[in-house]
Enzyme design. Sequence first.
Site, short mmCIF file in Angstrom:
data_model
loop_
_atom_site.label_atom_id
_atom_site.label_comp_id
_atom_site.label_asym_id
_atom_site.label_seq_id
_atom_site.Cartn_x
_atom_site.Cartn_y
_atom_site.Cartn_z
N ASP A 176 10.79 8.25 7.17
CA ASP A 176 10.10 9.51 7.51
C ASP A 176 10.61 10.06 8.84
O ASP A 176 11.01 9.30 9.73
CB ASP A 176 8.58 9.25 7.59
CG ASP A 176 7.79 10.55 7.54
OD1 ASP A 176 8.31 11.56 7.03
OD2 ASP A 176 6.64 10.55 8.02
N ASN A 178 6.02 15.09 -2.85
CA ASN A 178 7.06 15.91 -2.21
C ASN A 178 7.46 17.12 -3.07
O ASN A 178 8.15 18.02 -2.58
CB ASN A 178 8.29 15.08 -1.85
CG ASN A 178 8.06 14.13 -0.69
OD1 ASN A 178 8.65 13.06 -0.62
ND2 ASN A 178 7.22 14.51 0.27
C1 IPE Z 1 6.46 9.96 2.63
O1 IPE Z 1 6.72 10.89 3.63
C2 IPE Z 1 7.48 10.08 1.55
C3 IPE Z 1 8.85 9.75 1.94
C4 IPE Z 1 9.26 9.28 3.09
C5 IPE Z 1 9.82 9.93 0.91
P1 IPE Z 1 5.96 12.29 3.67
O2 IPE Z 1 6.50 12.99 4.86
O3 IPE Z 1 6.05 12.98 2.37
O4 IPE Z 1 4.45 11.82 3.88
P2 IPE Z 1 3.21 12.55 4.52
O5 IPE Z 1 3.10 13.92 3.88
O6 IPE Z 1 3.47 12.67 6.00
O7 IPE Z 1 2.04 11.65 4.24
C1 IPE Z 2 11.35 12.08 5.12
O1 IPE Z 2 11.42 13.01 6.13
C2 IPE Z 2 12.20 12.44 3.94
C3 IPE Z 2 11.44 12.89 2.78
C4 IPE Z 2 10.14 12.87 2.64
C5 IPE Z 2 12.21 13.39 1.66
P1 IPE Z 2 10.50 14.29 6.12
O2 IPE Z 2 11.22 15.39 5.38
O3 IPE Z 2 9.14 13.99 5.62
O4 IPE Z 2 10.47 14.64 7.67
P2 IPE Z 2 9.20 15.11 8.50
O5 IPE Z 2 8.12 14.12 8.28
O6 IPE Z 2 8.86 16.48 7.99
O7 IPE Z 2 9.70 15.12 9.91
MG MG Z 3 7.44 13.37 6.53
#
Ligand code: IPE
Ligand code: IPE
Ligand code: MG
Length: 240
Positions: free
Chosen positions: A13, A61
């Site tokens: 993340d 997502n």
């Molecule tokens: C969790 O991250 C999913 C992945 C890392 C693929 P998210 O960024 O989607 O999670 P939330 O929305 O902060 O809980």
């Molecule tokens: C994790 O990074 C990757 C995926 C969930 C695909 P994020 O895209 O959630 O990055 P933040 O949390 O918005 O910084």
């Molecule tokens: Mg994220």
Amino acid sequence: MTRVPQHLALIMDGNGRWATGKGRPRWMGHVRGAHTAREVVTYCAQRGVEQLTLYAFSSDNWKRPADEVGFLFDLFASHLERQLAKLVKNGIRLSVIGRRDRLPRALCDSIEATEAKTAHGTRMHLRVAVDYSSRAAIHEAFAMAEGRGGVLPDTHILPPVDLVLRTGGERRLSDFLLWESAYAELAFLDVNFPDLSTADLDAVFADYAKRERRYGAVPAERATEIEVSPPMSPATSAHR
Ligand code: IPE
Ligand code: IPE
Ligand code: MG
């Protein structure tokens, strides 16, 4: 060398925040994140991790803009193709967990080809969770178990997780491996995923190695301490 988790589950993340913090578009964070993921896979195999499960795209997502979702799928497909030879050479078996029916056909083809060509790898089992929801996986596993004499399918329920590591500063599981993490140790890093280094992993593994995993039991060396205590009288042991 410290004891490493046999099964490491990694919530990658913070890609978006890595990019926006530098005044760049989010997709650049995903590109850098994919680069980091490659390094993590290589390093975990070197350190002796047997199973590595990476959270790449959750079923929630899909709520993101279509452009970002499409970019992530294209990035994943291109990395699968570029990494195939290295995975085979390093004895890494790759599987993808999660729903396939909503993924682009071309991505499914790349996934199937990579799974088939890496199937004999025995050094490390790398699983990538794409369109994955742990609650959905548990529902499906129980539905399938009904027709199999109650045996849960290992395509839906994985081996137990020893350590869940989440980068990016959030302290939550976001529907990842909830069943498998019943006795997992938890580690959270404030570093955004693209900045995760092998030194960070070393520190996480060193901390993991110090933890005492009790699974609800009293450790053998402490069991005798209990025997010397006087028996509790009903008055003092009753719930108050
Ligand atoms: C969790 O991250 C999913 C992945 C890392 C693929 P998210 O960024 O989607 O999670 P939330 O929305 O902060 O809980
Ligand atoms: C994790 O990074 C990757 C995926 C969930 C695909 P994020 O895209 O959630 O990055 P933040 O949390 O918005 O910084
Ligand atoms: Mg994220």
